[in-house]
Design a protein around this motif. Structure first.
Motif, PDB file in Angstrom:
ATOM      1  N   SER C 224       0.819  -1.208   0.000  1.00  0.00           N
ATOM      2  CA  SER C 224       0.000   0.000   0.000  1.00  0.00           C
ATOM      3  C   SER C 224       0.853   1.257   0.000  1.00  0.00           C
ATOM      4  N   VAL C 225       2.034   1.165   0.609  1.00  0.00           N
ATOM      5  CA  VAL C 225       2.846   2.376   0.699  1.00  0.00           C
ATOM      6  C   VAL C 225       3.580   2.662  -0.587  1.00  0.00           C
ATOM      7  N   GLU C 226       3.549   1.723  -1.505  1.00  0.00           N
ATOM      8  CA  GLU C 226       4.435   1.848  -2.663  1.00  0.00           C
ATOM      9  C   GLU C 226       4.242   3.169  -3.390  1.00  0.00           C
ATOM     10  N   LYS C 227       3.007   3.578  -3.550  1.00  0.00           N
ATOM     11  CA  LYS C 227       2.761   4.799  -4.316  1.00  0.00           C
ATOM     12  C   LYS C 227       3.440   5.998  -3.661  1.00  0.00           C
ATOM     13  N   CYS C 228       3.248   6.159  -2.351  1.00  0.00           N
ATOM     14  CA  CYS C 228       3.838   7.308  -1.666  1.00  0.00           C
ATOM     15  C   CYS C 228       5.349   7.237  -1.665  1.00  0.00           C
ATOM     16  N   VAL C 229       5.862   6.061  -1.353  1.00  0.00           N
ATOM     17  CA  VAL C 229       7.305   5.934  -1.243  1.00  0.00           C
ATOM     18  C   VAL C 229       7.965   6.128  -2.597  1.00  0.00           C
ATOM     19  N   LYS C 230       7.359   5.576  -3.618  1.00  0.00           N
ATOM     20  CA  LYS C 230       7.960   5.711  -4.954  1.00  0.00           C
ATOM     21  C   LYS C 230       7.981   7.168  -5.376  1.00  0.00           C
ATOM     22  N   ALA C 231       6.881   7.878  -5.111  1.00  0.00           N
ATOM     23  CA  ALA C 231       6.854   9.301  -5.462  1.00  0.00           C
ATOM     24  C   ALA C 231       7.937  10.044  -4.705  1.00  0.00           C
ATOM     25  N   ALA C 232       8.089   9.707  -3.410  1.00  0.00           N
ATOM     26  CA  ALA C 232       9.107  10.380  -2.612  1.00  0.00           C
ATOM     27  C   ALA C 232      10.496  10.082  -3.138  1.00  0.00           C
ATOM     28  N   GLU C 263      15.456 -12.112   7.326  1.00  0.00           N
ATOM     29  CA  GLU C 263      15.814 -12.008   5.895  1.00  0.00           C
ATOM     30  C   GLU C 263      16.797 -10.872   5.668  1.00  0.00           C
ATOM     31  N   LYS C 264      17.314 -10.329   6.757  1.00  0.00           N
ATOM     32  CA  LYS C 264      18.044  -9.078   6.573  1.00  0.00           C
ATOM     33  C   LYS C 264      19.399  -9.279   5.929  1.00  0.00           C
ATOM     34  N   ASP C 265      19.880 -10.520   5.917  1.00  0.00           N
ATOM     35  CA  ASP C 265      21.182 -10.712   5.297  1.00  0.00           C
ATOM     36  C   ASP C 265      21.097 -11.612   4.065  1.00  0.00           C
ATOM     37  N   GLY C 266      19.906 -11.962   3.704  1.00  0.00           N
ATOM     38  CA  GLY C 266      19.752 -12.864   2.567  1.00  0.00           C
ATOM     39  C   GLY C 266      19.635 -12.089   1.253  1.00  0.00           C
ATOM     40  N   PRO C 267      19.159 -12.754   0.217  1.00  0.00           N
ATOM     41  CA  PRO C 267      19.042 -12.072  -1.073  1.00  0.00           C
ATOM     42  C   PRO C 267      18.005 -10.953  -1.057  1.00  0.00           C
ATOM     43  N   ASN C 268      17.089 -10.949  -0.079  1.00  0.00           N
ATOM     44  CA  ASN C 268      16.069  -9.906  -0.034  1.00  0.00           C
ATOM     45  C   ASN C 268      16.409  -8.772   0.918  1.00  0.00           C
ATOM     46  N   ALA C 269      17.653  -8.712   1.327  1.00  0.00           N
ATOM     47  CA  ALA C 269      18.029  -7.692   2.304  1.00  0.00           C
ATOM     48  C   ALA C 269      17.678  -6.304   1.801  1.00  0.00           C
ATOM     49  N   SER C 270      17.116  -5.484   2.687  1.00  0.00           N
ATOM     50  CA  SER C 270      16.690  -4.145   2.276  1.00  0.00           C
ATOM     51  C   SER C 270      17.253  -3.094   3.214  1.00  0.00           C
ATOM     52  N   ASP C 271      17.157  -1.833   2.756  1.00  0.00           N
ATOM     53  CA  ASP C 271      17.621  -0.727   3.596  1.00  0.00           C
ATOM     54  C   ASP C 271      16.498  -0.185   4.473  1.00  0.00           C
ATOM     55  N   ILE C 272      15.302  -0.122   3.897  1.00  0.00           N
ATOM     56  CA  ILE C 272      14.162   0.409   4.637  1.00  0.00           C
ATOM     57  C   ILE C 272      13.002  -0.575   4.484  1.00  0.00           C
ATOM     58  N   GLY C 273      12.359  -0.888   5.609  1.00  0.00           N
ATOM     59  CA  GLY C 273      11.191  -1.756   5.548  1.00  0.00           C
ATOM     60  C   GLY C 273       9.940  -0.948   5.874  1.00  0.00           C
ATOM     61  N   PHE C 274       8.888  -1.146   5.098  1.00  0.00           N
ATOM     62  CA  PHE C 274       7.662  -0.375   5.304  1.00  0.00           C
ATOM     63  C   PHE C 274       6.520  -1.286   5.734  1.00  0.00           C
ATOM     64  N   ALA C 275       5.623  -0.718   6.510  1.00  0.00           N
ATOM     65  CA  ALA C 275       4.415  -1.466   6.861  1.00  0.00           C
ATOM     66  C   ALA C 275       3.246  -0.493   6.885  1.00  0.00           C
ATOM     67  N   SER C 276       2.072  -0.987   6.524  1.00  0.00           N
ATOM     68  CA  SER C 276       0.899  -0.114   6.585  1.00  0.00           C
ATOM     69  C   SER C 276       0.177  -0.300   7.907  1.00  0.00           C
ATOM     70  N   ARG C 277       0.972  -0.444   8.923  1.00  0.00           N
ATOM     71  CA  ARG C 277       0.455  -0.569  10.293  1.00  0.00           C
ATOM     72  C   ARG C 277       1.631  -0.322  11.225  1.00  0.00           C
ATOM     73  N   LYS C 278       1.381  -0.317  12.510  1.00  0.00           N
ATOM     74  CA  LYS C 278       2.508  -0.173  13.434  1.00  0.00           C
ATOM     75  C   LYS C 278       3.269  -1.491  13.501  1.00  0.00           C
ATOM     76  N   PHE C 279       4.550  -1.394  13.783  1.00  0.00           N
ATOM     77  CA  PHE C 279       5.320  -2.623  13.971  1.00  0.00           C
ATOM     78  C   PHE C 279       4.986  -3.211  15.330  1.00  0.00           C
ATOM     79  N   LYS C 280       4.787  -4.498  15.360  1.00  0.00           N
ATOM     80  CA  LYS C 280       4.351  -5.123  16.615  1.00  0.00           C
ATOM     81  C   LYS C 280       5.512  -5.243  17.582  1.00  0.00           C
ATOM     82  N   GLU C 281       5.312  -4.803  18.784  1.00  0.00           N
ATOM     83  CA  GLU C 281       6.415  -4.760  19.735  1.00  0.00           C
ATOM     84  C   GLU C 281       6.978  -6.123  20.066  1.00  0.00           C
ATOM     85  N   ASP C 282       6.102  -7.123  20.132  1.00  0.00           N
ATOM     86  CA  ASP C 282       6.630  -8.424  20.527  1.00  0.00           C
ATOM     87  C   ASP C 282       7.306  -9.138  19.361  1.00  0.00           C
TER      88      ASP C 282
END
Lengths: 410, 284, 334
Positions: C224-232, C263-282
């Protein structure tokens, strides 16, 4: 014949008609679908342009002639808004990702906005910035009569009907332009596909031909040979997705010798080469077998060695079949997607290089269709290009075969 | 003297089949005489379990045309292919006995087969020129040998084509594809191609059976000319052809050599009833 | 007689073929969106269906389990775990928009950033409140959630420059006026005027004045965030030395995993991760991230095909529809 038999006969015949009709119709439907969607898109900028949009930020330092007036050469459409002071026209459009964009529909040759210089840090800094029809405007920053900086444009939630009048009225000096040169081209994938074809053939054709020669002429007809032959046949039936798995695990260390790492064109080519080997070997062997054995007999009776016979007489006679096999391989490469998605990656590149990932034409279609907003038009346009390529290849095979047959008849 | 021994002696002079006897050095010695091209001794040939040639022993004369005749399947083509070891190409073929040429048994492992074939040329039943130009066909053998000099090749091609009585017809079209020629011309081309290597012997396996009568006649004339320089062995189904052009004739039946002698003798005074029956057309 | 039959058959088949081809040609035009090859789910994407009349079955669409939008929707409506088995799962915001836009009897939910007109959709009011940015800001529209990002740990970036460019981008998108403007233009909801001018902020991020064309910012997570993030990202590119970017959005569940999770060190490693909700504390602790916060608000909007007469739903209506208690259109609201 009794009447019933006649009817039965007619009915059965009509089934054959219907079956052929359905097949033909499906083929034509696919072609019509692809062409209707993609044909209008095909122009130079799509064929040879970059895929990725270029975001342009340019600055203007020269003083403009603020009293200049520009007129468009042709009358405008209803929804085009023109800036007569700065010589351009803009229209609100929907792009392929279903977003609103403000597209430049006309820019006068003498528009002061053509004199911008790119301000983005890097090798293009200071170079003339493009400002031409087809580009999108995100925002314009200008200085008004009181010396303040004002921003107008789509990013300010303004429609062209709203911000152009403000520009016309208040702008004394335009300082910055933010816009986008839309991409949507396939050149990168076209180049990557050609590189892929070249490298794959480079590896697979020599090995394939020599292996075929071995099986045809040199191997003894024993159990080992039968085993080798069966393995090759089996390999021909393996689904290509398995080859891609093999590619990223087994072939990966090999390409590190070439200096590449990760998904790259070289990894993709090596994987394709392995994929093509069984087909090439089988076809080449068949081509060799179709050479009359009398040629080989005559050659040997003239005191030629086994390999001289093979390379001077048999192989040249089989060249049509081998050529067809190669072209079949090329068609396979063009159409392959599963084996390349993991080995070459899915990042569309505008300037592909052998050591880094890229997409072939087929993989680009996959990427375009798999995103948030499937880009049907571009995918169809690429399909048209692929079809034309494959058609050209098939025609080439026919023409070359006919020519080399004709050479005999000349 | 037993009848068998008598037969043996007569065969030596071109008579009938003789019994097996150990005389390797004798045959070897005989083959070194100028007038003998090949001396065969107890040649037996098997395709798997099937015996195609049985105890073949005779001397093939040089600078003569020898015809092999007999009904289908009698082994004459098989024997022909022994002389240039083309039977090696057949997987389950096994040969016993010796064929001496210039004192050497060509069946022994030490003989270079490739070299042998440059001395013993072959022309096949179906003309089989390569799909190359006429020039390249004739020059093929020499090019394989490593001859590169254009001058040498040009001369060899010209002289071979002349000897094969084809030169006048093709001298202006040497680059044309060989498959463009007529059947008769193609066969003469194959002969020229074999001659280019300057062999001693030319083997011909039914060379005219695929050709029309006029082409056949031309080839027969050619063969009669060629025997001055070469030894010719010709397998033929046509007894009239054998009678016309050969000096010696060998009659084979079911793998045995029944009779071998001067052509006139064989045709007018056959010694064996089987020979007589074949010649008079009672079978085959 | 046979010959005549053959001729008739040929003519009939030819007519059928031409007719279907003509229909096929026309399909792409009317709504500007493309006739997608139908996937295995039931609804037939045909525009020739009559408008939803009383007793047509409701076709429920939902997102896959990695979706933050789904979580947000389920949380507010309260039907978690009770989703009807007949629901069709789609894997991204865009696909949801497209599928519902082609199914006259469909209902689904998308982010407010979605272009409803282009996708043939009608946004439904929720509890009588229209889904607009204003209503989200003033709190009357309650079906909403934050767009959040999180990053790798500060020392976990592959180079100092990579870290700096990521930090610069996040500062642009989240703190600067210009960045916020772009997010709003793309449909996100945030306070533009409260942002600082970029010219000030960029003093802390000198890296934007270098040639950054060799760097790539890799983003993952919510679709869902793709549109905003891509524009930014696109607007950032021009003012940050042409930095490259790569977006691989597969669902909110992957956002945290690719920067701080397994997955942070695998082939899908990313710099920024987005979620359309809050990140769950646990399950998704973000304490170690270089930066982690919400950068804008978004509304979830229940949508139907534009020909559907329905225009407003209550929480109860949605609950009944999505659990399968209400099965046909005429029962909605009863």
């Amino acid at each position: 014949m009794t009447r019933i038999r006649k009817i039965k006969d007619t009915v059965m015949q009509s089934f054959t008609w219907i079956a052929s009709g359905i097949s033909a119709w499906v083929l034509v439907a696919i072609l019509v679908f692809i062409f209707s969607n993609g044909w209008k898109l095909l122009d130079r900028s799509v064929l040879f342009g970059d895929y990725h949009a270029k975001n342009i930020v340019s600055g203007f330092s020269d003083e403009h002639d603020v009293n200049a007036t520009f007129t468009p050469p042709e009358p405008l459409e209803d929804d085009e808004v023109i800036s007569t002071r700065f010589g351009f026209a803009v229209r609100d459009e929907i792009d392929k990702e279903k977003n609103h964009v403000h597209t430049l529909t006309w820019v006068d040759d003498h528009s002061p906005l053509r004199n911008g210089k790119i301000t983005t840090a890097g090798p293009t800094q200071g170079k003339p910035a493009p400002f031409k029809a087809g580009m999108n405007i995100n925002k314009l920053i200008f200085i008004d009569s009181s010396g303040e900086e004002i921003t107008v444009g789509r990013l300010k939630q303004q429609s062209p009907q709203e911000w152009i009048p403000i520009l016309e009225r208040d702008a004394r000096q335009i300082t910055e332009f933010h816009g986008k040169e839309p991409g949507g081209g396939m050149r990168g994938s076209l180049v990557a596909t050609l590189m892929l074809i070249g490298l794959s053939l480079l590896f697979s054709v020599p090995i394939g031909i020599f292996a075929a020669i071995y099986l045809y002429a040199i191997a003894k007809q024993n159990r080992l040979t039968m085993f080798v032959r069966s393995s090759i046949e089996l390999l021909a039936g393996v689904p290509s997705i398995i080859f891609s798995m093999m590619g990223i695990t087994l072939i990966f260390p090999i390409i590190q010798l070439f200096g590449a790492s990760g998904q790259s064109i070289i990894l993709g080519s090596l994987t394709m080469a392995v994929l093509l080997l069984p087909v090439l070997i089988r076809q080449t062997e068949e081509a060799l077998r179709s050479v009359p054995s009398s040629y080989a007999q005559a050659s040997l009776a003239l005191g030629a060695t086994q390999t001289e016979t093979l390379f001077r007489v048999v192989l040249p006679s089989a060249r049509n079949g081998i050529f067809s096999a190669c072209l079949l391989a090329v068609s396979r490469i063009i159409g392959e997607s599963a084996a390349l998605i993991f080995t070459m990656g899915t990042a569309i590149q505008d300037s592909p290089s052998v050591g880094s990932g890229a997409t072939s034409l087929a993989v680009q279609i996959y990427v375009l269709m798999g995103g948030e907003n499937p880009n049907f038009e571009l995918a169809s346009a690429i399909s048209i290009v692929i079809l034309i390529l494959v058609l050209a290849l098939n025609l080439t095979v026919k023409v070359v075969s006919a020519l080399s047959d004709k050479k005999g008849k000349a | 003297m037993s009848a068998s021994k008598l037969k043996k002696i007569m065969n030596r002079a071109g008579g009938t089949k003789k019994e097996t006897m150990a005389s390797t050095s004798h045959s070897s010695e005989i083959s070194q005489r100028d007038h003998i091209a090949f001396a065969l001794e107890d040649v037996n040939l098997f395709y798997g379990d099937f015996q195609a040639l049985r105890d073949i022993t005779f001397d093939l004369p040089a600078h003569q045309v020898t015809a092999f005749i007999g009904p289908s399947g009698c082994g004459k083509s098989t024997l022909l292919r022994c002389f240039n070891r083309m039977n090696d190409l057949i997987d389950n073929c096994r040969i016993e006995g010796a064929i001496y040429r210039n004192g050497v048994n060509i069946n022994s492992d030490s003989v270079d087969v490739v070299d042998l074939r440059t001395h013993v040329g072959m022309v096949f039943q179906q003309p089989n020129p390569f799909p190359k130009s006429i020039y390249d066909n004739v020059a093929y053998g020499l090019v394989c040998q490593g001859v590169r000099s254009k001058k040498v090749l040009d001369e060899a091609v010209a002289s071979s084509l002349k000897k094969a009585a084809l030169w006048d017809e093709v001298k202006d079209h040497l680059r044309r594809d060989a498959t463009q020629l007529s059947g008769g011309q193609q066969q003469r081309l194959c002969i020229a191609r074999a001659i280019a290597l300057q062999p001693d012997v030319i083997l011909m396996d039914e060379p005219t059976s695929a050709l029309d009568p006029i082409a056949t006649a031309r080839i027969e004339d050619l063969i009669t000319q060629l025997k001055e320089e070469y030894t010719i062995v010709i397998v033929t189904h046509s007894m009239s052809q054998a009678a016309r052009i050969s000096d010696k004739t060998a009659f084979f039946l079911l793998g045995d050599l029944i009779e071998f002698g001067p052509t006139d003798d064989i045709f007018q005074n056959p010694r064996d009833t089987r020979t007589e029956d074949y010649i008079t057309g009672k079978f085959g | 007689m046979k010959k005549q039959l053959m001729t008739i058959l040929t003519v009939v088949m030819a007519l059928v073929m031409i007719f279907t081809l003509a229909a096929c040609e026309k399909k792409p035009d009317p709504n500007g969106s493309e006739p997608v090859v139908p996937d295995k789910t039931d609804p037939a994407p045909s525009k020739q269906d009559p408008p939803p009349v009383g007793d047509k079955t409701i076709h429920v669409y939902t997102r896959d389990s990695a979706s933050g939008t789904r979580e947000g929707f389920e949380a507010v409506i309260g039907f978690k775990g009770e989703l009807t088995e007949k629901a069709n799962e789609v894997s991204s915001n865009g696909t949801m928009a497209q599928q519902v836009g082609q199914d006259v009897n469909g209902i689904g939910y998308v982010s407010l950033v979605t272009n409803f007109a282009e996708n043939n959709l009608k946004p439904l009011s929720y509890e009588g409140v229209e889904a607009t940015e204003a209503n989200v800001i003033n709190g009357t529209y309650t079906l909403k959630r934050p767009f959040c990002f999180t990053t790798r740990a500060a020392d976990d970036y592959k180079s100092e420059e990579q870290k700096q460019i990521v930090a610069a981008f996040l500062a642009y998108m989240t703190d600067s006026k210009e960045g916020r403007e772009v997010v709003v233009a793309a449909g996100g909801i945030t306070d533009v005027e409260g942002g600082k001018p970029w010219n000030e902020i960029k003093k802390n991020h000198p890296i934007v004045d270098q040639d950054n064309s060799a760097l790539t910012i890799v983003c993952g997570g919510s679709t869902s965030v793709e549109k905003c993030v891509k524009a930014a990202l696109e607007s950032f590119q021009g003012i940050a030395g042409n930095v490259q970017f790569k977006l691989d959005q597969t669902g909110s569940g992957d956002g945290w995993a690719r920067v701080l999770g397994d997955e942070k060190d695998g082939p899908n490693a990313s710099d920024i991760g987005f979620a359309s909700r809050k990140f769950k504390e646990d399950k998704e602790p973000v304490g170690t991230a270089m930066r982690s916060e919400a950068f804008c608000q978004d509304a979830i909007v229940a949508v139907v095909h534009k020909d559907n007469p329905l225009s407003n739903v209550t929480k109860d209506d949605l609950y009944k529809i999505f659990t399968g208690a209400t099965a046909t259109w005429d029962e909605v609201g009863k």
